[in-house]
Scaffold this motif. Structure first.
Motif, PDB file in Angstrom:
ATOM      1  N   PHE A   1       0.814  -1.211   0.000  1.00  0.00           N
ATOM      2  CA  PHE A   1       0.000   0.000   0.000  1.00  0.00           C
ATOM      3  C   PHE A   1       0.843   1.254   0.000  1.00  0.00           C
ATOM      4  CE2 PHE A   1      -3.096  -3.009   1.946  1.00  0.00           C
ATOM      5  CZ  PHE A   1      -3.564  -3.339   0.693  1.00  0.00           C
ATOM      6  N   ILE A   2       2.032   1.142   0.578  1.00  0.00           N
ATOM      7  CA  ILE A   2       2.933   2.283   0.520  1.00  0.00           C
ATOM      8  C   ILE A   2       3.330   2.536  -0.932  1.00  0.00           C
ATOM      9  CG2 ILE A   2       5.263   3.031   1.119  1.00  0.00           C
ATOM     10  CD1 ILE A   2       4.756   1.745   3.885  1.00  0.00           C
ATOM     11  N   SER A   3       3.596   1.455  -1.681  1.00  0.00           N
ATOM     12  CA  SER A   3       3.941   1.699  -3.090  1.00  0.00           C
ATOM     13  C   SER A   3       2.716   2.155  -3.884  1.00  0.00           C
ATOM     14  CB  SER A   3       4.596   0.502  -3.757  1.00  0.00           C
ATOM     15  OG  SER A   3       4.286  -0.676  -3.137  1.00  0.00           O
ATOM     16  N   LEU A   4       1.539   1.744  -3.432  1.00  0.00           N
ATOM     17  CA  LEU A   4       0.318   2.196  -4.119  1.00  0.00           C
ATOM     18  C   LEU A   4       0.174   3.714  -4.014  1.00  0.00           C
ATOM     19  CD1 LEU A   4      -2.159   0.920  -5.572  1.00  0.00           C
ATOM     20  CD2 LEU A   4      -3.371   1.179  -3.429  1.00  0.00           C
ATOM     21  N   ILE A   5       0.465   4.259  -2.850  1.00  0.00           N
ATOM     22  CA  ILE A   5       0.379   5.715  -2.670  1.00  0.00           C
ATOM     23  C   ILE A   5       1.309   6.410  -3.663  1.00  0.00           C
ATOM     24  CG2 ILE A   5       0.954   7.615  -1.103  1.00  0.00           C
ATOM     25  CD1 ILE A   5       0.050   5.882   1.196  1.00  0.00           C
ATOM     26  N   LYS A   6       2.528   5.871  -3.770  1.00  0.00           N
ATOM     27  CA  LYS A   6       3.500   6.505  -4.669  1.00  0.00           C
ATOM     28  C   LYS A   6       3.082   6.334  -6.130  1.00  0.00           C
ATOM     29  CE  LYS A   6       6.798   4.211  -2.663  1.00  0.00           C
ATOM     30  NZ  LYS A   6       8.132   3.650  -2.459  1.00  0.00           N
ATOM     31  N   ASP A   7       2.540   5.142  -6.452  1.00  0.00           N
ATOM     32  CA  ASP A   7       2.137   4.893  -7.843  1.00  0.00           C
ATOM     33  C   ASP A   7       0.967   5.768  -8.269  1.00  0.00           C
ATOM     34  OD1 ASP A   7       4.091   3.040  -8.061  1.00  0.00           O
ATOM     35  OD2 ASP A   7       2.808   1.304  -7.688  1.00  0.00           O
ATOM     36  N   SER A   8       0.185   6.250  -7.300  1.00  0.00           N
ATOM     37  CA  SER A   8      -0.971   7.078  -7.664  1.00  0.00           C
ATOM     38  C   SER A   8      -0.522   8.368  -8.345  1.00  0.00           C
ATOM     39  CB  SER A   8      -1.803   7.399  -6.424  1.00  0.00           C
ATOM     40  OG  SER A   8      -1.127   8.326  -5.610  1.00  0.00           O
ATOM     41  N   SER A   9       0.780   8.700  -8.264  1.00  0.00           N
ATOM     42  CA  SER A   9       1.281   9.909  -8.920  1.00  0.00           C
ATOM     43  C   SER A   9       1.152   9.822 -10.439  1.00  0.00           C
ATOM     44  CB  SER A   9       2.739  10.150  -8.542  1.00  0.00           C
ATOM     45  OG  SER A   9       3.526   9.093  -8.996  1.00  0.00           O
ATOM     46  N   LEU A  10       0.956   8.581 -10.947  1.00  0.00           N
ATOM     47  CA  LEU A  10       0.824   8.417 -12.402  1.00  0.00           C
ATOM     48  C   LEU A  10      -0.551   8.841 -12.903  1.00  0.00           C
ATOM     49  CD1 LEU A  10       2.524   4.935 -12.852  1.00  0.00           C
ATOM     50  CD2 LEU A  10       3.395   7.126 -13.615  1.00  0.00           C
ATOM     51  N   LEU A  11      -1.508   8.958 -11.980  1.00  0.00           N
ATOM     52  CA  LEU A  11      -2.878   9.217 -12.411  1.00  0.00           C
ATOM     53  C   LEU A  11      -3.055  10.590 -13.043  1.00  0.00           C
ATOM     54  CD1 LEU A  11      -4.921   7.553  -9.546  1.00  0.00           C
ATOM     55  CD2 LEU A  11      -4.526   6.728 -11.862  1.00  0.00           C
ATOM     56  N   GLY A  12      -2.081  11.485 -12.826  1.00  0.00           N
ATOM     57  CA  GLY A  12      -2.160  12.818 -13.420  1.00  0.00           C
ATOM     58  C   GLY A  12      -2.326  12.785 -14.935  1.00  0.00           C
ATOM     59  N   ILE A  13      -1.800  11.734 -15.563  1.00  0.00           N
ATOM     60  CA  ILE A  13      -1.849  11.670 -17.025  1.00  0.00           C
ATOM     61  C   ILE A  13      -3.250  11.459 -17.564  1.00  0.00           C
ATOM     62  CG2 ILE A  13       0.503  10.925 -17.538  1.00  0.00           C
ATOM     63  CD1 ILE A  13      -0.758   8.050 -17.440  1.00  0.00           C
ATOM     64  N   ILE A  14      -4.210  11.024 -16.732  1.00  0.00           N
ATOM     65  CA  ILE A  14      -5.584  10.952 -17.230  1.00  0.00           C
ATOM     66  C   ILE A  14      -6.432  12.027 -16.538  1.00  0.00           C
ATOM     67  CG2 ILE A  14      -5.518   8.556 -17.992  1.00  0.00           C
ATOM     68  CD1 ILE A  14      -7.012   7.824 -15.387  1.00  0.00           C
ATOM     69  N   ALA A  15      -5.800  13.169 -16.321  1.00  0.00           N
ATOM     70  CA  ALA A  15      -6.517  14.357 -15.854  1.00  0.00           C
ATOM     71  C   ALA A  15      -7.144  14.200 -14.480  1.00  0.00           C
ATOM     72  CB  ALA A  15      -7.585  14.763 -16.865  1.00  0.00           C
ATOM     73  N   ILE A  16      -6.515  13.374 -13.634  1.00  0.00           N
ATOM     74  CA  ILE A  16      -6.944  13.337 -12.239  1.00  0.00           C
ATOM     75  C   ILE A  16      -5.975  14.226 -11.478  1.00  0.00           C
ATOM     76  CG2 ILE A  16      -7.201  11.908 -10.191  1.00  0.00           C
ATOM     77  CD1 ILE A  16      -7.853   9.577 -12.100  1.00  0.00           C
ATOM     78  N   ARG A  17      -6.490  15.286 -10.816  1.00  0.00           N
ATOM     79  CA  ARG A  17      -5.593  16.269 -10.241  1.00  0.00           C
ATOM     80  C   ARG A  17      -5.153  15.837  -8.844  1.00  0.00           C
ATOM     81  NH1 ARG A  17      -7.826  22.000  -9.289  1.00  0.00           N
ATOM     82  NH2 ARG A  17      -7.600  22.687 -11.446  1.00  0.00           N
ATOM     83  N   GLU A  18      -4.347  14.743  -8.787  1.00  0.00           N
ATOM     84  CA  GLU A  18      -3.809  14.338  -7.485  1.00  0.00           C
ATOM     85  C   GLU A  18      -2.543  15.159  -7.206  1.00  0.00           C
ATOM     86  OE1 GLU A  18      -0.735  12.453  -8.055  1.00  0.00           O
ATOM     87  OE2 GLU A  18      -1.355  13.275  -9.991  1.00  0.00           O
TER      88      GLU A  18
END
Lengths: 335, 244
Positions: free
Chosen positions: A272-289
């Protein structure tokens, strides 16, 4: 014999202090080198401009709609009610006491400021951080459910269940998350949303495709963790449960899984710790994380150096506090 | 009660081992049968075939007329009637002693909480460790754990009890307490099949002793016959080795 009431005072060797000093020197040296380098390119550090991206004061100006005269300013608790006798009928404005800019009898023109209301609002960084946390939590929950079922299917005797789970795990683990996010958004997303539109239904926003990509991705890794956990439980446990007449699912639920979950917890937390870091990729589909929010702020403010450090720091705070929680859990469970 | 007919089983990994070769054996209700033999003789495999923890390649096992090895048989129903005690106890480490004994009663027998608890407490006093009801298995000695395991199996009201070397993993001073419980059971008329190396137990309690070697039953008979003048050379050799 020497009494053991107090521990002996250990004298650390000199090399320990030399090492510690070297560590500090390296740390300081790197920071200094960075600073000197930024001086060379005339970068101006403006840390004082950062806080506004966390929270800022949002100002709302309340203006007169038409020419007229202020009739009354009534106190209603800590709010004030301004009544305006205008040429085009009365206008009533409610505002905090400290924001009132007029007094009874003043004549005003259309567009004049009657009162100013100020609110604290979360800045872009806070919004991004919150979205990152939200996406991570939802994806984690779904990921655990998917992973639990896939993990149990992995050790099943039924080829349909076992091979399906194996295919799922290998497909997901064998391709980059970035590509999977694209597939979820541009392929599956297009399909779903087109079919929904054809049937006159609302579109699913990109956020949910992002969550789906993260959850299926995490699920595959969780499945392997669950499988390993189940297989680490001694065969005798299953034999004992089955010899008492329990069915396979009963033995799983009452005997194997409760023991497996204790062993699974630490590696699960790492996932889950890596999941938090991987969520940084979501920006490419216009999710403003968090990462996307940072990029937007950099575009506007041109303060790339400060912003990216802050961004990294915020991720560090998230992951570090999670790993602290897990360390605490581990100590409580693995006794 | 138990009827084993022409049972054969071969293990292929890591190499070919004929664990059982055409074994036939029949055990009457209330009979206590002790199976002895050198390690690798197939005695544990035979025992584990009786409740299908191991599947045989050919042959039949009937318990009360039910064909245990038939895939169509509801094996869970058979196993509920056949208690088993393992060499390594296999208690559930995440559950307290009392819950170890009530779990299968609740899940398999669908007994009420009160009924299961009552049964568990009765059995715990029977095996002499009532005071350990609230402890976890790893807080118990080996002998105590094995006694809990026996109570756990008895809680299902089995018709048969299978013991797979129940004292082999115990420290010597704890063997006595477990054997004592087993002797009590035998006196009460429980049908028992025990794989063990405890010759004293065999001599004292067994109605019949079965000697196995190389996956086959070499000789079977009463303890008197067995320990006084066995027929086969192989039996004599084994007994002379084990009794010194």
């Amino acid at each position: 014999m020497r009494p053991l009431s107090s521990p002996p005072i250990l004298k650390r060797p000199r090399s320990y202090y030399i090492g510690a000093a070297a560590f500090l020197a390296i740390l300081f040296g790197l920071v200094a080198a960075l600073y000197v380098a930024t001086m060379q390119v005339d970068y101006v550090w403006r840390w004082n401009r950062i806080p506004q991206y966390f929270v800022y004061k949002h100002k709302i100006e309340l203006r007169a709609e038409a020419d007229g005269e202020v009739e009354t300013v009534d106190a209603r608790g800590d709010r004030h009610l301004i009544t305006l006798k205008g040429d085009e009928g009365p206008q009533i404005i409610e505002t905090p006491a400290e924001g009132v800019r007029v007094s009874p009898g003043d004549s005003v023109y259309a567009g004049d400021i009657l009162a100013v209301e100020e609110h604290w609002k979360p800045g872009l960084l806070m919004q991004g951080l919150w979205l990152t946390i939200k996406v991570s939590i939802i994806a984690t929950l779904f990921g655990v459910v998917i992973g639990l079922f896939a993990g149990i299917a992995r050790v099943s005797k039924n080829p349909a269940a076992r091979w399906s789970a194996l295919t799922y795990v290998e497909l997901i683990r064998g391709s980059p998350l970035l590509v999977q996010i694209f597939i979820w958004y541009f392929v599956l997303g297009t399909l779903f949303n087109s079919i929904l539109a054809k049937n006159g239904l609302d579109q699913i926003p990109p956020l949910w495709y992002g969550v789906a990509a993260m959850a299926t991705f995490a699920g595959a890794y969780v499945a392997e963790i669950v499988r390993a956990g189940i297989q680490s439980i001694h065969r005798g446990q299953n034999e004992a449960a089955r010899s008492l007449g329990m069915s396979y699912p009963q033995a799983m639920i009452h005997v194997i899984l409760p023991q497996a979950i204790r062993r699974i917890l630490p590696p699960l937390a790492g996932e889950f710790i890596s999941l938090i870091k991987d969520s940084s990729l979501l920006g490419i589909i216009a999710i403003r994380e968090l990462t996307k929010a940072t990029r937007e702020i950099v575009t506007v403010s041109l303060q790339a150096f400060e912003m990216w450090f802050i961004c990294a720091l915020l991720y560090l705070i998230l992951t570090f506090s999670l790993s602290m929680c897990v360390k605490y859990l581990e100590r409580r469970i693995v006794v | 009660m138990i009827d084993v007919r022409n049972l054969s089983k071969t293990f292929w990994l890591p190499q070919r081992v004929d664990a059982l070769e055409d074994v036939s054996l029949s055990i009457a209700a209330g009979e206590v049968v002790v199976v002895i033999g050198p390690s690798g003789s197939g005695k544990s495999t035979l025992l584990r075939c009786l409740n299908r923890l191991e599947t045989a390649d050919s042959g039949h096992v009937f318990i009360d007329g039910v064909d245990v090895l038939d895939p169509k048989t509801n094996i869970n129903r058979v196993r509920a009637e056949v208690g088993m005690v393992f060499q390594s106890f296999n208690l559930f480490p995440h559950k307290k002693v009392l819950d170890n004994i009530t779990l299968a009663q609740r899940v398999v027998r669908r007994r009420s909480r009160e009924e299961a608890l009552q049964k568990a407490e009765y059995l715990l006093s029977k095996v002499g460790i009532r005071e350990k009801a609230g402890a976890y298995p790893d807080q118990l000695s080996g002998g105590q754990q094995q006694r809990v395991a026996i109570a756990r199996a008895l809680a299902m009201d089995p018709k048969v009890m299978l013991f797979d070397e129940p004292t082999s993993a115990l420290d010597p001073e704890m063997i006595g307490e477990v054997l004592e419980v087993m002797k009590t059971l035998a006196r009460e008329g429980m049908t028992m099949v025990c794989v063990t190396h405890e010759m004293g137990f065999a001599r004292e309690v067994a109605d019949r002793v079965v000697f196995m070697d190389g996956g086959a039953i070499v000789e079977t008979g009463t303890p008197e016959h067995f320990f006084v003048n066995p027929d086969h050379e192989r039996t004599k050799l084994f007994l002379s080795q084990i009794l010194k």
